[in-house]
Write an enzyme that holds these catalytic residues in place. Structure first.
Site, PDB file in Angstrom:
ATOM      1  N   GLY A   1     -18.056  -6.934   2.788  1.00 32.15           N
ATOM      2  CA  GLY A   1     -18.727  -8.122   2.275  1.00 32.15           C
ATOM      3  C   GLY A   1     -18.173  -8.680   0.984  1.00 32.15           C
ATOM      4  O   GLY A   1     -18.740  -9.626   0.423  1.00 32.15           O
TER       5      GLY A   1
ATOM      6  N   ASP B   1     -16.145 -10.932  -1.617  1.00 36.08           N
ATOM      7  CA  ASP B   1     -15.889 -12.369  -1.491  1.00 36.08           C
ATOM      8  C   ASP B   1     -15.407 -12.939  -2.818  1.00 36.08           C
ATOM      9  O   ASP B   1     -15.261 -12.228  -3.821  1.00 36.08           O
ATOM     10  CB  ASP B   1     -17.154 -13.082  -1.007  1.00 36.08           C
ATOM     11  CG  ASP B   1     -18.398 -12.714  -1.804  1.00 36.08           C
ATOM     12  OD1 ASP B   1     -18.274 -12.457  -3.025  1.00 36.08           O
ATOM     13  OD2 ASP B   1     -19.496 -12.663  -1.219  1.00 36.08           O
TER      14      ASP B   1
ATOM     15  N   ARG C   1       3.285 -12.972  -2.640  1.00 36.66           N
ATOM     16  CA  ARG C   1       3.748 -11.648  -2.225  1.00 36.66           C
ATOM     17  C   ARG C   1       4.004 -11.771  -0.735  1.00 36.66           C
ATOM     18  O   ARG C   1       3.137 -12.176   0.032  1.00 36.66           O
ATOM     19  CB  ARG C   1       2.693 -10.579  -2.527  1.00 36.66           C
ATOM     20  CG  ARG C   1       3.094  -9.169  -2.083  1.00 36.66           C
ATOM     21  CD  ARG C   1       2.628  -8.858  -0.683  1.00 36.66           C
ATOM     22  NE  ARG C   1       2.815  -7.452  -0.305  1.00 36.66           N
ATOM     23  CZ  ARG C   1       2.598  -6.983   0.911  1.00 36.66           C
ATOM     24  NH1 ARG C   1       2.172  -7.781   1.879  1.00 36.66           N
ATOM     25  NH2 ARG C   1       2.779  -5.710   1.173  1.00 36.66           N
TER      26      ARG C   1
ATOM     27  N   ASP D   1       4.807 -10.422   2.996  1.00 32.42           N
ATOM     28  CA  ASP D   1       4.606  -9.275   3.867  1.00 32.42           C
ATOM     29  C   ASP D   1       5.813  -9.105   4.790  1.00 32.42           C
ATOM     30  O   ASP D   1       6.324 -10.078   5.351  1.00 32.42           O
ATOM     31  CB  ASP D   1       3.336  -9.494   4.692  1.00 32.42           C
ATOM     32  CG  ASP D   1       2.945  -8.297   5.510  1.00 32.42           C
ATOM     33  OD1 ASP D   1       2.710  -7.233   4.915  1.00 32.42           O
ATOM     34  OD2 ASP D   1       2.874  -8.423   6.745  1.00 32.42           O
TER      35      ASP D   1
ATOM     36  N   GLU E   1       7.732  -7.344  -0.068  1.00 35.65           N
ATOM     37  CA  GLU E   1       7.396  -5.973   0.311  1.00 35.65           C
ATOM     38  C   GLU E   1       8.642  -5.326   0.921  1.00 35.65           C
ATOM     39  O   GLU E   1       8.871  -5.389   2.124  1.00 35.65           O
ATOM     40  CB  GLU E   1       6.244  -5.955   1.325  1.00 35.65           C
ATOM     41  CG  GLU E   1       5.853  -4.546   1.756  1.00 35.65           C
ATOM     42  CD  GLU E   1       5.170  -4.508   3.109  1.00 35.65           C
ATOM     43  OE1 GLU E   1       4.699  -3.418   3.488  1.00 35.65           O
ATOM     44  OE2 GLU E   1       5.110  -5.535   3.810  1.00 35.65           O
TER      45      GLU E   1
ATOM     46  N   HIS F   1      -2.260  -0.540  -0.668  1.00 32.99           N
ATOM     47  CA  HIS F   1      -3.071  -0.475   0.541  1.00 32.99           C
ATOM     48  C   HIS F   1      -2.323   0.174   1.702  1.00 32.99           C
ATOM     49  O   HIS F   1      -2.929   0.466   2.739  1.00 32.99           O
ATOM     50  CB  HIS F   1      -3.499  -1.881   0.944  1.00 32.99           C
ATOM     51  CG  HIS F   1      -2.352  -2.789   1.305  1.00 32.99           C
ATOM     52  ND1 HIS F   1      -1.407  -3.188   0.390  1.00 32.99           N
ATOM     53  CD2 HIS F   1      -1.995  -3.357   2.482  1.00 32.99           C
ATOM     54  CE1 HIS F   1      -0.520  -3.966   0.988  1.00 32.99           C
ATOM     55  NE2 HIS F   1      -0.850  -4.080   2.253  1.00 32.99           N
ATOM     56  N   ASP F   2      -1.004   0.399   1.555  1.00 32.99           N
ATOM     57  CA  ASP F   2      -0.194   0.996   2.609  1.00 32.99           C
ATOM     58  C   ASP F   2       0.173   2.444   2.345  1.00 32.99           C
ATOM     59  O   ASP F   2       1.020   3.012   3.048  1.00 32.99           O
ATOM     60  CB  ASP F   2       1.094   0.185   2.796  1.00 32.99           C
ATOM     61  CG  ASP F   2       0.852  -1.129   3.519  1.00 32.99           C
ATOM     62  OD1 ASP F   2      -0.016  -1.162   4.404  1.00 32.99           O
ATOM     63  OD2 ASP F   2       1.529  -2.124   3.203  1.00 32.99           O
TER      64      ASP F   2
ATOM     65  N   ASP G   1      -4.446   4.390   5.043  1.00 33.76           N
ATOM     66  CA  ASP G   1      -5.306   3.498   5.809  1.00 33.76           C
ATOM     67  C   ASP G   1      -6.004   4.233   6.962  1.00 33.76           C
ATOM     68  O   ASP G   1      -5.343   4.897   7.759  1.00 33.76           O
ATOM     69  CB  ASP G   1      -4.428   2.365   6.353  1.00 33.76           C
ATOM     70  CG  ASP G   1      -5.188   1.349   7.170  1.00 33.76           C
ATOM     71  OD1 ASP G   1      -6.391   1.185   6.914  1.00 33.76           O
ATOM     72  OD2 ASP G   1      -4.572   0.732   8.062  1.00 33.76           O
TER      73      ASP G   1
END
Length: 814
Positions: free
Chosen positions: A337, A339, A523, A525, A554, A622-623, A692
């Protein structure tokens, strides 16, 4: 003794440091229009040009590439109905080359490959990746397997093992200067130029730059050996100020031998050189996954939103009732949630942390929490702003006609957020996912419905129209890739124009030519999966819209070709992270302080200084698994065997005090080293997790009810540490823009110390990666101010200092 000399010529002024001749008895060099009258270095030995396995062949092409014939035998194909070859030269899967049956159950393919050491693999069927069984030359692929290697061109097999100083032999294969690469020729902020050239390591005693401004008299500049990059010694010239055409070449001296580079190069008037955005050198980055950062408006929550603080590993609501399990697959469709309202509310927190630049993971309309499966690049996701505003807008728009595009209430909410963030001093870059999109994208939906008759039929890599089949990113069917070609990168002119129009939309939303209302950069990807010609074109447009826009890619390995002055400003510096983890986190596989110093030095030499100072220096993202969990699970190849769902032995529990101490040490390194530090959201409050999805949990906050898991509370002491070390960086320009010099390496005590200098400011940093305090004597006279006092450690200057275990000291010269 070095003498500073100013030479005034009719057409230019050269200011440089000159040294006496490299040896007594050197005769003056007579010059002509093509350079100094010195014998040229012998060319490369043709017998060293290419090394490929049996059954394959490689032929040099006139354009500087190699035509390679790949072969896969029937026994190695193992009955596969399809085979492709993929490598760095294809963007790996991005433009994998289809192999043809050879009539004997095997496959062959021919393609043009750049020179150098080229890793590759075969793809059997749809997704089985194998190294070439016939090629014994291999290297670790970083994922527990191996890549096969081609060695193309003389430099690919270059070795310094036979080089000897003073023997009078100079290996021409080891001479390398690329005038088109910003690494070898760049302009400093003060307007002066510097040149670099490479020689085979240990092969040449000294190097001079021969420079001739306009029609003026030539001069010779003594070059300094500044380090080693692989098999090369790297030499750098003094500062050169030239306002007219400048011709130059290089003279190499070894024993009785004096030889010159066969080429004479020209620096044209008006050349500006490659510059990265000035603000990027002062950036302190913070990576945000918007859905997981802060829920400011529960009214826009998507379905399957869990309560903030819910026990992460437990199902919520209907999760699992349909037979799904945590990893298969309900956790991946779970929302928290977060935002734009929540992010904006916490901007004061980020400012107090010392952050001044935000990298937002994808914000465009998509069906997943991470949003890498873009539904539409024209609109910010409705669940970040006003739920329900996307579909009515999309229904009225023509993807190919920007005149029909509108801004939804959520889009305008995003622009309001940008305005407030900039008012508070933040820069904002967003994720650009232009290699692939999601199956919900209107263009893909149209192709699926209309087939070859679709206006977007050439956008995607369709392998069969009936039945409908297409290439997807790494086999994930929900991520169809855009079609590629070597000439343009993205093959379709229509999709290229769409991406360019989308880029302009978010960089200059009101279209008035002033980009101040737009994002500050991108950035990118998986940019390695789109051939470089597209990025050259796209980067030119980005810089035309906003010369101070920041472009970061990346890229997980060394990124020489991406940072040559024509493409990106920086990359996510995973090579920095790998070296840092190997020194400060690993135990059994730990590298020494001197090896750590060598790896970072080589990395600094790989890129133009403009890029090095703008690098996004991260530890995790996050990877990857989170850095605190890396410390609890040492001695792994970086980002390998770190997913719990794959059955790997991974300790996902709360990190121990020693683990957090290692994280604090690395945060201090980030704050004081060359390049811009990046904090992955929540690291500063002690968040942990395997890769992840467990590295993407919701951010814990002090002002929210306690989490169901009592261990998941914000770590105030860790947050205070981040504030202290980031405040150091923000307070001292030398830590952001200063020169770097290693001053002390002690493998026995595991201590590494370096100095940062800018103008009259000198800052000394000493780091200790061992589990014991270390007593050191650093080469630093005079008086010093302790910038990072440590409780329980005696105060004092660096001449005789205690460096705490798994920590560091920082001083400033008075």
């Amino acid at each position: 003794m070095i003498r500073r000399i100013t030479v005034t010529c009719a057409a230019a002024l050269i200011v440089a440091s000159f040294a006496p001749a490299a040896r007594a008895g050197c005769a003056p060099i007579v010059a002509d229009d093509d350079g100094p009258a010195v014998p040229t270095v012998a060319p490369a030995d043709p017998g060293r040009l290419a090394q490929v396995p049996g059954g394959m062949d490689a032929t040099p092409r006139p354009v500087g590439r190699w035509r390679v014939r790949f072969a896969l035998s029937a026994s190695d194909a193992a009955g596969a109905s399809r085979a492709r070859v993929a490598g760095a030269f294809t963007g790996w899967q991005g433009q994998a080359v289809e192999m043809q049956p050879d009539g004997r159950g095997g496959f062959v393919a021919t393609c043009d490959v750049p020179p150098g050491v080229q890793p590759y693999k075969f793809i059997l069927g749809e997704d089985r990746w194998i190294a070439d069984p016939s090629n014994p030359r291999r290297a670790d692929d970083g994922n527990g397997g191996a890549n096969s290697l081609l060695l193309l061109g003389a430099r690919a097999s270059l070795s310094a093992s036979g080089a000897r100083l003073g023997d009078g032999t100079i290996d021409g294969t080891g001479i390398l200067h690329e005038p088109g690469a910003a690494r070898d020729r760049w302009r400093s902020p003060d307007g002066a130029w510097r040149l670099r050239t490479r020689t085979l390591a240990g092969d040449v005693e000294s190097v001079r730059a021969w420079v001739r401004p306009g029609d003026g008299a030539p001069a010779e500049l003594a070059m300094a050996r500044i380090g080693r990059d692989g098999p090369f010694d790297v030499w750098e010239s003094p500062a050169i100020t030239a306002d007219a055409p400048l011709r130059y070449t290089f003279i190499f001296l070894d024993g009785p031998s004096m030889q010159r580079d066969p080429q004479t190069y020209t620096l044209a008037p008006g050349s500006n050189g490659f510059r990265t955005p000035e603000w990027a050198k002062d950036a302190v980055w913070y990576q945000v996954m918007v859905d997981r950062f802060r829920n400011g408006d529960p009214g826009n929550d998507p379905p399957r939103t869990i309560p903030w603080g819910h026990d992460w590993y437990k199902p919520f609501g209907d999760e699992g009732k349909d037979g799904q399990t945590f990893y298969r697959h309900f956790v991946f469709g779970r929302f928290a949630g977060g935002d734009l309202q929540g992010l904006q509310e916490r901007l004061p927190y980020l400012k107090s942390l010392g952050v001044n630049a935000l990298y937002l993971m994808p914000v465009f309309q998509a069906t997943t929490p991470h949003k890498y499966n873009t539904t539409n690049y024209l609109h910010v996701d409705e669940h970040f702003g006003t739920r329900g505003d996307y579909a009515p807008a999309a229904a009225k728009e023509d993807l190919l006609d920007p005149a029909t595009w509108t801004f939804t209430p959520t889009d305008r909410r995003f622009l309001d957020f940008l305005r407030e963030a900039k008012r508070m001093g933040f820069r904002v870059v967003i994720d650009g996912v232009f290699n692939h999109c999601g199956t919900g994208h209107p263009a893909f939906q149209d192709v699926r419905a209309k087939g070859k008759d679709s206006r977007y039929a050439d956008w995607f890599d369709v392998t069969s129209w009936d039945p409908f089949k297409y290439e997807a990113w790494w086999g994930f069917s929900e991520l169809p890739v855009f079609r590629k070609d070597p000439e343009h990168g993205l093959a379709s002119a229509s999709v290229r124009k769409h991406v360019m129009d989308v880029t302009r939309r978010w960089m200059d939303p009101d279209g008035d030519g002033d980009p101040s209302d737009g994002i500050d950069g991108w950035r990118l990807d998986v940019p390695n999966e789109v051939p470089l010609p597209f990025w050259h074109e796209w980067c030119r447009q980005v810089r035309a819209i906003n010369p101070q826009a920041y472009i970061v890619g990346e890229i997980w390995e060394r990124a020489d070709q991406w940072l040559d002055g024509r493409a990106f400003d920086a990359v996510m510096n995973y090579e920095f992270a790998k070296a840092s983890v190997a020194w400060a986190i690993d135990r059994k596989n730990k590298v020494t302080a001197s090896e750590f110093d060598r790896r970072l030095a080589e990395l600094r030499l790989a890129y133009p200084p403009e890029c090095t100072y703008a690098m996004m220096n991260l530890l995790d993202s996050h990877d990857t698994d989170r850095v605190a969990s890396m410390a609890r699970n040492p001695d792994r190849t970086y980002n390998h065997l770190n997913r719990e769902q794959e059955g790997n032995p991974y300790d996902a529990g709360k990190p121990r005090p020693e683990d957090y101490a290692r994280q604090r040490l690395l945060a201090l390194l980030q704050a004081t080293y060359v390049g811009a530090p990046m904090v992955y959201y929540g690291d500063e409050v002690g968040m942990w997790g395997s890769n992840d999805p467990n590295n993407r949990r919701p951010m814990p906050w002090d002002d929210l009810p306690p989490a169901q898991d009592p261990n998941e509370v914000p770590d105030a002491s860790m947050r205070d540490w981040y504030r202290r070390v980031l405040a150091l960086r923000n307070a001292h320009p030398a830590l952001r823009r200063g020169d770097f010099r290693t001053v002390h390496v002690d493998d026995g005590r595991d201590v590494w110390a370096f100095e940062r200098t800018l103008g009259g400011e000198r800052v000394l940093v000493a780091l200790n990666a061992s589990a014991q305090d270390a007593e050191v004597s650093l080469p630093a006279g005079g008086e010093w101010e302790d910038l990072l006092p440590v409780m329980g450690v005696p105060a004092g200057g660096p001449a005789q200092a205690t460096i705490p275990a798994l920590s560091g000291r920082v001083w400033k010269a008075k």
